[in-house]
Design a protein around this motif. Structure first.
Motif, PDB file in Angstrom:
ATOM      1  N   ASP A 103       1.205  -1.099   0.144  1.00  0.00           N
ATOM      2  CA  ASP A 103       0.027   0.109  -0.277  1.00  0.00           C
ATOM      3  C   ASP A 103       0.885   1.290  -0.213  1.00  0.00           C
ATOM      4  O   ASP A 103       1.479   1.602   0.956  1.00  0.00           O
ATOM      5  N   PRO A 149      -2.455   4.401  -0.683  1.00  0.00           N
ATOM      6  CA  PRO A 149      -3.896   3.791  -0.396  1.00  0.00           C
ATOM      7  C   PRO A 149      -5.613   5.048  -0.074  1.00  0.00           C
ATOM      8  O   PRO A 149      -5.693   5.863   0.748  1.00  0.00           O
ATOM      9  N   ASN A 156      -1.423   1.890  -5.129  1.00  0.00           N
ATOM     10  CA  ASN A 156      -1.040   0.512  -4.844  1.00  0.00           C
ATOM     11  C   ASN A 156      -0.367   0.168  -5.612  1.00  0.00           C
ATOM     12  O   ASN A 156      -0.441   0.005  -6.443  1.00  0.00           O
TER      13      ASN A 156
END
Length: 156
Positions: A35, A38, A42
């Motif tokens: 991540d 996010p 990603n």
């Protein structure tokens, strides 16, 4: 044609360096998910054995070589087109984007047997399950640019 080759080289190098960095240095090939920001950005490891969105994704060697041949054929077609009927600067840059991206994905198929996709972006409540790479962005932008700036006879 010089502009085509410059942009093709820039995209090719950017694509390959990004793949080496994310897949190997950050070890996305093992970690599978990172991540970054996010849900907007990603890294999601996806080995694409087919074309866009995994279409024609048979893992057979024949499919791999057919897709390599098609990509090389498209590159050659665009090069001949640029030589015979060179568009203006935006069209030449577009051709370079498409060629650099196509060759970047060809190298992936030769080295890995599949294209390394890793960029995943979602927004506004829409969860995007697909991954793509720098080459895919360049191919899309280049194809769109060639549609918008196809060239043609000068003086009109």
């Amino acid at each position: 044609m010089r502009l085509v080759w410059i942009w093709a080289a820039v995209i090719f190098v950017l694509d390959q360096v990004s793949k080496i960095w994310v897949v190997h240095v950050l070890d996305l090939a093992t970690r599978l998910n990172i991540d970054v920001f996010p849900p907007y950005l990603n890294f999601r490891m996806a080995w694409n054995y087919g074309i866009n969105f995994g279409l024609l994704a048979g893992e057979a060697a024949a499919t791999r070589w057919i897709l390599i041949s098609v990509a090389v054929g498209i590159v050659l077609f665009v090069l001949v087109w640029m030589r015979r009927d060179p568009p203006g600067r935006p069209g030449l840059i577009s051709a370079g984007l498409l060629i650099g991206g196509a060759l970047g994905n060809v190298v992936d198929r030769l080295v890995y047997g599949a294209v390394a996709d890793f960029l995943n972006m979602s927004c506004c409540g829409i969860n995007n399950p697909f991954a793509f790479n720098v080459a895919d962005i360049a191919i899309f932008a280049g194809a769109l640019g060639l549609v918008l700036f196809p060239g043609g006879k000068k003086g009109s």
